[in-house]
Design a protein around this motif. Structure first.
Motif, short mmCIF file in Angstrom:
data_model
loop_
_atom_site.label_atom_id
_atom_site.label_comp_id
_atom_site.label_asym_id
_atom_site.label_seq_id
_atom_site.Cartn_x
_atom_site.Cartn_y
_atom_site.Cartn_z
N ASP A 63 11.64 43.34 -19.44
CA ASP A 63 11.94 43.86 -20.77
C ASP A 63 11.40 42.91 -21.84
OD1 ASP A 63 13.72 41.93 -20.11
OD2 ASP A 63 15.46 42.87 -21.04
N TRP A 64 11.52 43.27 -23.08
CA TRP A 64 10.92 42.49 -24.17
C TRP A 64 11.62 41.14 -24.35
CZ3 TRP A 64 13.67 40.99 -28.46
CH2 TRP A 64 14.89 41.62 -28.67
N GLN A 65 12.90 41.05 -24.01
CA GLN A 65 13.62 39.79 -24.16
C GLN A 65 13.14 38.74 -23.16
OE1 GLN A 65 17.65 41.10 -23.73
NE2 GLN A 65 17.92 41.40 -25.94
N THR A 66 12.86 39.15 -21.96
CA THR A 66 12.37 38.23 -20.95
C THR A 66 10.99 37.70 -21.33
OG1 THR A 66 13.58 39.48 -19.27
CG2 THR A 66 11.89 37.96 -18.49
N ILE A 67 10.14 38.59 -21.82
CA ILE A 67 8.80 38.18 -22.26
C ILE A 67 8.90 37.23 -23.44
CG2 ILE A 67 6.63 39.03 -23.23
CD1 ILE A 67 7.09 41.58 -21.55
N PHE A 68 9.78 37.53 -24.38
CA PHE A 68 9.97 36.69 -25.56
C PHE A 68 10.45 35.29 -25.18
CE2 PHE A 68 12.43 35.37 -29.35
CZ PHE A 68 11.39 35.38 -30.27
N VAL A 69 11.42 35.19 -24.28
CA VAL A 69 11.94 33.90 -23.82
C VAL A 69 10.85 33.14 -23.07
CG1 VAL A 69 13.59 32.82 -22.25
CG2 VAL A 69 14.35 34.61 -23.79
N ALA A 70 10.07 33.83 -22.26
CA ALA A 70 8.98 33.17 -21.53
C ALA A 70 7.95 32.60 -22.51
CB ALA A 70 8.32 34.15 -20.56
N LEU A 71 7.65 33.32 -23.58
CA LEU A 71 6.71 32.83 -24.59
C LEU A 71 7.26 31.61 -25.32
CD1 LEU A 71 5.29 36.14 -26.10
CD2 LEU A 71 4.11 34.48 -24.65
N ILE A 72 8.54 31.60 -25.61
CA ILE A 72 9.16 30.45 -26.27
C ILE A 72 9.12 29.23 -25.35
CG2 ILE A 72 11.37 29.51 -27.06
CD1 ILE A 72 11.96 32.22 -28.28
N ILE A 73 9.44 29.42 -24.08
CA ILE A 73 9.41 28.30 -23.13
C ILE A 73 7.98 27.80 -22.95
CG2 ILE A 73 9.79 27.70 -20.70
CD1 ILE A 73 12.27 29.52 -20.81
N LEU A 74 7.01 28.71 -22.88
CA LEU A 74 5.61 28.31 -22.76
C LEU A 74 5.16 27.52 -23.98
CD1 LEU A 74 2.92 28.53 -21.18
CD2 LEU A 74 2.47 30.59 -22.52
N GLY A 75 5.54 27.97 -25.17
CA GLY A 75 5.20 27.24 -26.40
C GLY A 75 5.82 25.85 -26.43
N ALA A 76 7.07 25.74 -25.99
CA ALA A 76 7.73 24.43 -25.95
C ALA A 76 7.05 23.50 -24.95
CB ALA A 76 9.21 24.60 -25.62
N ALA A 77 6.66 24.05 -23.81
CA ALA A 77 5.99 23.23 -22.80
C ALA A 77 4.63 22.75 -23.30
CB ALA A 77 5.82 24.03 -21.51
#
Length: 73
Positions: A3-17
């Protein structure tokens, strides 16, 4: 199902990494000889600038900045 929330969280974690990796890379690059020569004033040795530059304050001077008394709100 993604869903869109999982994708959004993955993008935030990727940006932080990516941010952490970039900061670590710049910190580690400073230890190399080329990195130390390319960053001129990070050591704080006091030899930056020319000797004839009289506008610079001594390293041990204290500068206090406050509000101007002439300005009223």
């Amino acid at each position: 199902m993604r869903d869109w929330q999982t994708i959004f969280v993955a993008l935030i974690i990727l940006g932080a990494a990516i941010y952490v990796a970039r900061r670590a890379w710049s910190r580690l690059r400073g230890f190399t000889k080329a990195g130390a020569n390319s960053s001129s004033c990070e050591t704080g040795c006091g030899k930056c600038g020319s000797a004839s530059d009289s506008n610079t304050a001594p390293a041990n001077s204290l500068v206090q900045i406050g509000r101007s008394m002439g300005l009223k709100r």
